[in-house]
Design a protein around this motif. Structure first.
Motif, mmCIF file in Angstrom:
data_model
loop_
_atom_site.group_PDB
_atom_site.id
_atom_site.type_symbol
_atom_site.label_atom_id
_atom_site.label_comp_id
_atom_site.label_asym_id
_atom_site.label_seq_id
_atom_site.Cartn_x
_atom_site.Cartn_y
_atom_site.Cartn_z
ATOM 1 N N ALA A 156 42.976 44.855 38.918
ATOM 2 C CA ALA A 156 42.411 43.520 38.703
ATOM 3 C C ALA A 156 43.512 42.478 38.571
ATOM 4 C CB ALA A 156 41.529 43.530 37.465
ATOM 5 N N ILE A 157 44.507 42.767 37.716
ATOM 6 C CA ILE A 157 45.527 41.737 37.460
ATOM 7 C C ILE A 157 46.569 41.701 38.576
ATOM 8 C CG2 ILE A 157 47.336 41.002 35.864
ATOM 9 C CD1 ILE A 157 45.570 42.173 33.608
ATOM 10 N N ASN A 158 47.089 42.878 38.975
ATOM 11 C CA ASN A 158 48.145 42.882 39.992
ATOM 12 C C ASN A 158 47.610 42.785 41.414
ATOM 13 O OD1 ASN A 158 50.341 42.888 38.262
ATOM 14 N ND2 ASN A 158 50.225 45.106 37.983
ATOM 15 N N ARG A 160 44.352 42.339 42.379
ATOM 16 C CA ARG A 160 43.207 41.409 42.464
ATOM 17 C C ARG A 160 42.085 41.925 43.371
ATOM 18 N NH1 ARG A 160 44.481 36.750 39.961
ATOM 19 N NH2 ARG A 160 46.692 36.488 39.514
ATOM 20 N N TRP A 161 41.898 43.247 43.398
ATOM 21 C CA TRP A 161 40.787 43.800 44.191
ATOM 22 C C TRP A 161 39.463 43.677 43.452
ATOM 23 C CZ3 TRP A 161 43.135 49.111 46.120
ATOM 24 C CH2 TRP A 161 44.166 48.829 47.026
ATOM 25 N N GLY A 163 37.392 42.156 39.625
ATOM 26 C CA GLY A 163 37.485 41.264 38.481
ATOM 27 C C GLY A 163 37.966 42.051 37.271
ATOM 28 N N ALA A 164 38.590 41.343 36.305
ATOM 29 C CA ALA A 164 39.120 42.039 35.130
ATOM 30 C C ALA A 164 38.011 42.374 34.128
ATOM 31 C CB ALA A 164 40.199 41.208 34.463
ATOM 32 N N SER A 180 31.227 45.211 40.511
ATOM 33 C CA SER A 180 31.745 44.906 39.169
ATOM 34 C C SER A 180 31.643 46.099 38.227
ATOM 35 C CB SER A 180 31.076 43.663 38.575
ATOM 36 O OG SER A 180 29.690 43.731 38.692
ATOM 37 N N SER B 231 48.354 41.916 30.427
ATOM 38 C CA SER B 231 48.936 41.337 31.641
ATOM 39 C C SER B 231 50.385 40.896 31.430
ATOM 40 C CB SER B 231 48.094 40.153 32.115
ATOM 41 O OG SER B 231 47.992 39.205 31.084
#
Lengths: 315, 271
Positions: A156-158, A160-161, A163-164, A180, B231
């Motif tokens: 999600a963060i790196n 971005r495939w 949502g977090a 989701s 993060s």
């Protein structure tokens, strides 16, 4: 089969009755009166009494227990102390997140574990077996919520495939909803898949040593044919037991995983209810979870009888 | 002795050593905040870095090991203390209504995952490490009862038990003097497995706020704190997670190794 099913059904009803008694009376011993809690410390005694009557708290415990049971059987879980809305509706909304999540995870864990377990059993003692067993040993040791945080960090963060966190809702389409729930489902599924793969392998190895497997090989079946045609069906019994047990762990696990992904499921509902002392919601969610576990185990028992006709004859 | 047993034993010993050492010494005070030094990555001054309050994570991990071990150990104690006598009694009265009641009771407790028990207890008494111990402990009872009963049942058919009965010993005395020593190996292995599951469960309960409360450090709470920082300070999540994994892995390897060692027939079977 009918006698077997009836006996199991009776035991199911008895278990549910005892479980509901335990849950009701544990919640009953909770210190503090919900009506006083809702109205605050400055409430007048007659206002509290009126609210107690409205919530049905003024009748004897045994009577309340029976009406709680009768209500639940009719789909009425009572009214939330904090939100003043029907608990059944609140739970139904959240169930649309938690249940698909648990089922999604169960599907993933089975899809991963079956091939992995079969592969390892077929290559017993070879490097392939060692790799699968090593991976499962690690998988069993990983806390699912920590794994979930790592998935968020990577996917999600790196990358971005995904949502977090949060849930897109089913109204935006099945795929969006599933998308989701994918990271949460993977996080829930992998540690369970590790357990299931180990059980699959061990059950298959048990069967592979049996006389009828030697007979199958002697009549000309290849090792692979014997495994697929005879061993798998017999190995399904212990595997089914674990799948049944896993469902309850997945539902409970979903409650924790929902916290990582901020999903509006049963977990969020129950934790909010605990901090707001909305005990009727806690009671209902717990009863629902226990109901699910007991019912799934009942279904597993029935499934046994379908897979293994010997069990029908025995009981 | 197998490789599993040695590796698992070493990992477990390391965690226990860290927990015991924390009573005498930690690099820093685990609760001391130092805001200017917050969110430092692992380095010479802070081997595991610092958290968002500048607390030394190495010291927190050491003290957190104490919480994990204490909760899991006491929970195994509850499970064994109640489950083993129940299992022995069920086996001694096999086939009777007493056996049936004990085993159906076990099935019922099995329907309450430890998280659900913890939710119930917390709703009534509020959160705390004691709740976690009780919740995990209750869940352990049917596990030990089943394992004990299963193993004891076959022992009751053996000749040496028959001899004891002929000698006039009662069921309770036979259970204590002859059955229990013979199922002890199995119970030690199961105890190791439940201990590792207890570590995982404690972490999960603390993570959702149903276990140990601040300021008591616990690995699960450290992960809960790390969640919003993952993060920009991934070490805050990585380190407690790895601590949990290595502990559980160590205990599981030790359990597997012990089982193989105690029962050579199972060697190489895994599962």
């Amino acid at each position: 089969m009918l006698r077997y099913s009836l006996k199991r059904l009776l035991s199911l009803i008895l278990s549910l009755a005892v479980a509901s008694l335990v849950i009701f009376f544990v919640i009953e011993v909770a210190p503090g009166d919900p009506a006083s809690f809702m109205l605050g410390i400055n409430a007048q005694p007659d206002t509290v009494a009126a609210l107690r009557a409205e919530l049905g708290l003024d009748v004897p415990k045994a009577e309340r227990y029976l009406s709680w049971l009768a209500g639940m059987a009719a789909g009425d879980f009572g009214t939330s102390y904090t939100y003043r809305t029907p608990v059944a509706g609140m739970i139904a909304d959240r169930l649309w997140v938690s249940l698909p999540l648990a089922l999604y995870a169960l599907t993933l864990s089975t899809l991963i574990a079956f091939p992995a377990g079969i592969y390892a059993a077929a290559r017993r003692g070879k490097p392939g077996d060692a790799v699968v067993m090593g991976a499962t040993q690690l998988g069993v040791a990983v806390p699912n919520f920590w794994f979930a945080m790592m998935l968020v960090l990577i996917f999600a963060i790196n990358l971005r495939w995904f949502g977090a966190g949060g849930f897109a809702g089913w109204e935006n389409g099945l795929l969006t909803g599933l998308h989701s729930l994918t990271l949460p489902a993977i996080a829930l599924a992998l540690p369970q898949a590790a357990i299931l793969a180990r059980v699959m392998r061990s059950a298959l190895l048990d069967i592979l040593g049996e006389d009828f497997m030697r007979t199958a090989r002697a009549k000309g079946l290849s090792r692979r044919q014997a495994l697929w045609r005879h061993a798998l069906r017999n190995a399904l019994i212990p595997v089914l037991t674990i799948i049944g047990l896993q469902f309850s762990f997945l539902l409970a696990g979903a409650i924790i995983i929902e916290q990582v992904f901020y999903l509006p499921g049963l977990g969020r509902l129950v934790f909010q209810a605990i901090s707001a002392r909305d005990l009727i919601v806690v009671e209902s969610v717990v009863m629902l979870l226990v109901f699910a576990v007991i019912t799934v185990n009942f279904l597993v028992d029935l499934a046994y009888a379908l897979v293994d006709p010997r069990l029908r004859a025995r009981t | 002795m197998s490789r599993n047993l040695i590796l698992g034993g070493l990992l477990s010993a390391l965690v226990v050593l860290a927990a015991l050492t924390s009573f005498l010494w930690t690099p820093y005070d685990h609760a001391a905040m130092n805001i200017p030094a917050k969110l430092q990555t692992p380095g010479a001054a802070h081997w595991f870095g610092t958290d968002h309050f500048g607390r030394d994570m190495f010291s927190m991990i050491m003290v957190g090991a104490r919480t994990s071990i204490a909760v899991a150990l006491l929970a195994v104690g509850i499970g064994m203390g109640l489950g083993v006598p129940l299992g022995l009694a069920a086996a001694a009265r096999r086939g009777t209504w007493a056996d049936e009641v004990i085993m159906r009771g076990n099935d019922l407790v099995f329907a309450f995952p430890s998280l659900v028990i913890a939710i119930l207890i917390t709703a009534v008494f509020g959160p705390g490490a004691v709740n976690a111990i009780i919740a995990i402990g209750i869940f352990n009872i049917p596990v030990f009862a089943r394992v004990t009963r299963g193993a004891a049942l076959s022992l009751w058919e053996r000749d040496f038990i028959l001899a004891a009965r002929v000698a006039g010993k009662g069921a309770a005395r036979i259970s204590a003097e002859h059955i229990l020593p013979n199922v002890a190996n199995l119970l030690i292995v199961q105890g190791t497995i439940q201990f590792s599951l207890g570590i995982l469960a404690e972490a999960g309960l603390s993570y959702v706020g149903l276990g140990a409360q601040p300021p008591t450090p616990s690995w699960g709470r450290m992960l809960a704190d790390a969640q919003t920082m993952v993060s920009f300070a991934p070490h805050m999540a990585l380190i407690p997670g790895v601590a949990i994994i290595l502990t559980v892995l160590g205990l599981n390897l030790m359990g597997d190794g012990m089982r193989d060692w105690l029962d050579p027939r199972l060697r190489g079977r895994g599962g």
